[in-house]
Design a protein around this motif. Structure first.
Motif, mmCIF file in Angstrom:
data_model
loop_
_atom_site.group_PDB
_atom_site.id
_atom_site.type_symbol
_atom_site.label_atom_id
_atom_site.label_comp_id
_atom_site.label_asym_id
_atom_site.label_seq_id
_atom_site.Cartn_x
_atom_site.Cartn_y
_atom_site.Cartn_z
ATOM 1 N N GLU A 83 1.611 7.035 -6.528
ATOM 2 C CA GLU A 83 0.483 7.841 -6.981
ATOM 3 C C GLU A 83 0.766 9.324 -6.742
ATOM 4 N N ALA A 84 1.365 9.656 -5.612
ATOM 5 C CA ALA A 84 1.714 11.056 -5.318
ATOM 6 C C ALA A 84 2.808 11.564 -6.259
ATOM 7 N N ILE A 85 3.787 10.723 -6.546
ATOM 8 C CA ILE A 85 4.862 11.130 -7.463
ATOM 9 C C ILE A 85 4.300 11.403 -8.855
ATOM 10 N N PHE A 118 0.826 -1.195 0.000
ATOM 11 C CA PHE A 118 0.000 0.000 0.000
ATOM 12 C C PHE A 118 0.866 1.254 0.000
ATOM 13 N N ARG A 119 1.897 1.264 0.827
ATOM 14 C CA ARG A 119 2.783 2.431 0.899
ATOM 15 C C ARG A 119 3.436 2.694 -0.455
ATOM 16 N N SER A 120 3.904 1.657 -1.123
ATOM 17 C CA SER A 120 4.552 1.827 -2.430
ATOM 18 C C SER A 120 3.612 2.474 -3.441
ATOM 19 N N PHE A 177 -2.826 5.461 -10.832
ATOM 20 C CA PHE A 177 -4.096 5.721 -10.139
ATOM 21 C C PHE A 177 -4.946 4.449 -10.089
ATOM 22 N N ILE A 178 -5.075 3.795 -11.227
ATOM 23 C CA ILE A 178 -5.869 2.563 -11.283
ATOM 24 C C ILE A 178 -5.237 1.474 -10.426
ATOM 25 N N ALA A 179 -3.919 1.320 -10.505
ATOM 26 C CA ALA A 179 -3.235 0.310 -9.684
ATOM 27 C C ALA A 179 -3.429 0.607 -8.199
ATOM 28 N N TYR A 180 -3.315 1.880 -7.814
ATOM 29 C CA TYR A 180 -3.529 2.264 -6.409
ATOM 30 C C TYR A 180 -4.943 1.871 -5.966
ATOM 31 N N CYS A 181 -5.930 2.170 -6.781
ATOM 32 C CA CYS A 181 -7.315 1.846 -6.417
ATOM 33 C C CYS A 181 -7.525 0.339 -6.260
ATOM 34 N N LEU A 182 -6.978 -0.448 -7.183
ATOM 35 C CA LEU A 182 -7.124 -1.904 -7.076
ATOM 36 C C LEU A 182 -6.422 -2.443 -5.829
ATOM 37 N N LEU A 194 -1.230 11.316 2.745
ATOM 38 C CA LEU A 194 -1.911 11.608 4.007
ATOM 39 C C LEU A 194 -2.719 10.407 4.488
ATOM 40 N N PHE A 195 -3.420 9.760 3.559
ATOM 41 C CA PHE A 195 -4.208 8.589 3.946
ATOM 42 C C PHE A 195 -3.305 7.449 4.409
ATOM 43 N N GLU A 196 -2.173 7.270 3.755
ATOM 44 C CA GLU A 196 -1.244 6.197 4.157
ATOM 45 C C GLU A 196 -0.762 6.432 5.585
ATOM 46 N N VAL A 197 -0.421 7.665 5.926
ATOM 47 C CA VAL A 197 0.011 7.983 7.297
ATOM 48 C C VAL A 197 -1.139 7.728 8.274
ATOM 49 N N TYR A 198 -2.330 8.193 7.923
ATOM 50 C CA TYR A 198 -3.519 7.970 8.748
ATOM 51 C C TYR A 198 -3.741 6.470 8.984
#
Length: 152
Positions: free
Chosen positions: A17-19, A10-12, A55-60, A91-95
């Motif tokens: 996605e942010a980059i 998830f972190r990766s 984006f799509i990979a992050y969502c999946l 931010l969500f990853e930290v949360y």
């Protein structure tokens, strides 16, 4: 060698996605705020595609991790929504990490209480197949997004 955990996966993707958001915003800046319009258009086209794929990979991956780590539906939706504003995945990853939502072990087992958790377990036990299916799903969803066209 480090093994793949829900937290590391998830972190990766959250960082990637942010980059890609940063790259896309850079391309947009060059296109709209400088004299190098054609360079900016190329940047937006390239970085936009890269960002769309990530984006799509992050969502999946968010869906897989949410099912496996037994997130509530509102938390899963929040994780998915974090992909929309720039840099919100960080931010969500930290949360999620601070609240213990990103484990170091996969929780889904063959005797898990829900069919979705058992399906995630089945996929995780077939790592190469899971990676292949993720790549195919990202490719198909990217093709659909391209057919639909860019956001208005």
């Amino acid at each position: 060698m480090n093994r793949l955990t829900p937290r590391s996966l998830f972190r990766s993707l959250a960082v990637a996605e942010a980059i890609t958001w940063a790259l896309l915003l850079t391309g947009m800046f060059v296109k709209y705020a400088t004299e190098a319009v054609s360079l900016g258009e190329l940047g937006v086209r390239i970085f936009g595609m890269v960002h769309g794929v990530v984006f799509i990979a992050y969502c999946l991956v968010t869906v897989i991790v949410a099912i496996d780590q037994r997130w509530s539906l509102p938390r899963a939706v929040l994780g998915l929504a974090a992909a929309v504003p720039p840099f919100a995945t960080l931010l969500f990853e930290v949360y999620a990490d601070r609240r213990g939502l990103l484990g170091t072990d996969w929780l889904s087992r063959e005797d898990s209480p829900t069919a979705l958790q058992r399906a995630v377990c089945w996929l995780l036990r077939r790592y190469q197949l899971a990676v292949g299916l993720l790549v195919v799903a990202v490719g198909l969803l990217t093709a659909v997004a391209l057919a639909v066209g860019p956001p208005a």
